[in-house]
Design an enzyme around this catalytic site. Structure first.
Site, short mmCIF file in Angstrom:
data_model
loop_
_atom_site.label_atom_id
_atom_site.label_comp_id
_atom_site.label_asym_id
_atom_site.label_seq_id
_atom_site.Cartn_x
_atom_site.Cartn_y
_atom_site.Cartn_z
N HIS A 40 0.82 -1.22 0.00
CA HIS A 40 0.00 0.00 0.00
C HIS A 40 0.86 1.28 0.00
O HIS A 40 0.32 2.37 -0.14
CB HIS A 40 -0.92 0.03 1.22
CG HIS A 40 -1.99 -1.02 1.20
ND1 HIS A 40 -2.98 -1.05 0.23
CD2 HIS A 40 -2.22 -2.08 2.00
CE1 HIS A 40 -3.78 -2.09 0.45
NE2 HIS A 40 -3.34 -2.73 1.51
N HIS A 67 -6.22 -7.12 -0.81
CA HIS A 67 -6.41 -5.69 -1.06
C HIS A 67 -5.60 -5.24 -2.27
O HIS A 67 -4.51 -5.75 -2.51
CB HIS A 67 -5.98 -4.89 0.17
CG HIS A 67 -6.71 -5.28 1.41
ND1 HIS A 67 -6.21 -6.20 2.31
CD2 HIS A 67 -7.92 -4.90 1.88
CE1 HIS A 67 -7.08 -6.36 3.30
NE2 HIS A 67 -8.12 -5.58 3.07
#
Ligand SMILES: [Zn+2]
Length: 343
Positions: free
Chosen positions: A159, A197
């Protein structure tokens, strides 16, 4: 398969993240990695080695210098102002705000982050520099002639963008590793992200480049964190057009739906004929994961590993990302690695 591991990951241990309206002990906790390493020992997956020490130069190939300096000094500056507690941001420069770093630590935390789930603690700097060294040592071992390596990175990284942290990620271990492969002479590197994710950081770092193909399978951002990237129409820009491919899938996805996207993603990678493959290895696609909503079973991870090795024949670095069902995380990670080894 050689694994690279350092116990220094334990130095990053936040006490608070904001999730579902509550402050809880972060799901991204040291026990995750301990369970993975226990399982690796149980099944005798292979030798476990300590990471080498690297300078910050490879990190600076993908992260902005001011961001690195911010992370290096953030906790001591936070502690001066607030005492010993997790450093967490409180507001973000959303639409209509200026994108300008403030001078005070509270504002800077907000400027460089995108969520309230990623505490910075006293040991975070040491843990994140070691985590990136774990990834870089994996690259080093592959360059020595091994076919595959598992880099037991913690904290995770996918991320983290050039100058943004969040989603439990600070330095993007997989991106730093892919860049190190390019700098080491690889003409084409593929980055396959199987974490539940979307790897918004990895996507943004390589979005305008044709030498690193990013392929991600993940929860649809219309439903799922990180919400603002990961759609199928994000395909790269400029010379990178066509070298970013997203496969968003709805909540409840099981193996049948998942494997179709995995096959398509692997075909893209095969056609790219990479010199090396980096796998962002998350197992939060698991049916019992406490913060995710796919329905993969433990045996499905064997099939993921097997599908990868059947289609892609270049050296492969597995970089640990997410997975929060602590009781089964070791089984699931080792299943994927074993599936790869056994073909
Ligand atoms: Zn994840």
């Amino acid at each position: 398969m050689i694994s690279v591991f350092s116990k220094d990951h334990r130095l990053h241990f936040g006490q608070h993240e904001l999730i579902d309206g509550r402050f809880v002990t972060p799901f991204e906790c040291p026990e995750r990695m301990e369970r993975i390493m226990q399982r690796i020992a149980e099944v005798k997956l292979g030798e476990v080695v300590e990471p080498l020490e690297f300078s910050l130069d490879p990190v600076a190939r993908v992260h902005a210098l001011e961001f690195i300096e911010f992370l290096r000094t953030a906790y001591s500056r936070w502690r001066q102002r607030h005492g010993d507690s997790d450093a967490l941001p409180i507001c973000w420069p959303s639409r209509t705000f200026r994108q300008k770093p403030p001078a005070e630590i509270d504002g800077e935390l907000s400027y460089y982050s995108f969520d309230a789930g990623t505490p910075i603690t006293a040991g975070t700097w040491r843990a994140i520099t070691v985590s990136v060294n774990v990834a870089l040592t994996g690259v080093d071992i592959l360059q020595g002639g091994q076919k595959s390596v598992f880099s037991a990175c913690r904290p995770p990284g996918h991320h983290a963008a050039s100058d943004i942290y969040g989603g439990y990620s600070f330095f993007n271990n997989a991106a730093v590793a892919a860049q190190a492969m390019v700098d080491g002479g690889a003409e084409r590197v593929a980055l396959l992200d199987v974490d539940y994710h979307h790897g918004n950081g990895s996507q943004s770092i390589f979005y305008d480049r044709a030498d690193v193909l990013y392929v991600s399978l993940h929860g649809d951002p219309q439903q799922e964190f990180p919400y603002f990237l990961g759609y199928a129409d994000e395909t790269g820009t400029g010379t990178g057009e066509g070298y970013n491919r997203n496969f968003p899938m709805p909540w409840g996805t099981q193996w049948e739906g998942y494997q179709e996207c995995l096959d398509r993603g692997l075909t893209l990678i095969q056609n790219f004929s990479p010199d090396a493959l980096v796998v962002s290895l998350g197992v939060d696609t698991y049916e019992k994961d406490p913060i995710s909503k796919f329905r993969l079973r433990s045996e499905d991870f064997l099939k993921i590993g097997s599908k990868i090795v059947q289609k892609i024949h270049c050296p492969c670095l597995f970089v640990m990302e997410g997975g929060y069902a602590v009781d089964e995380i070791g089984i699931n990670v080792v299943n994927l690695l074993t599936g790869f080894l056994n073909g």
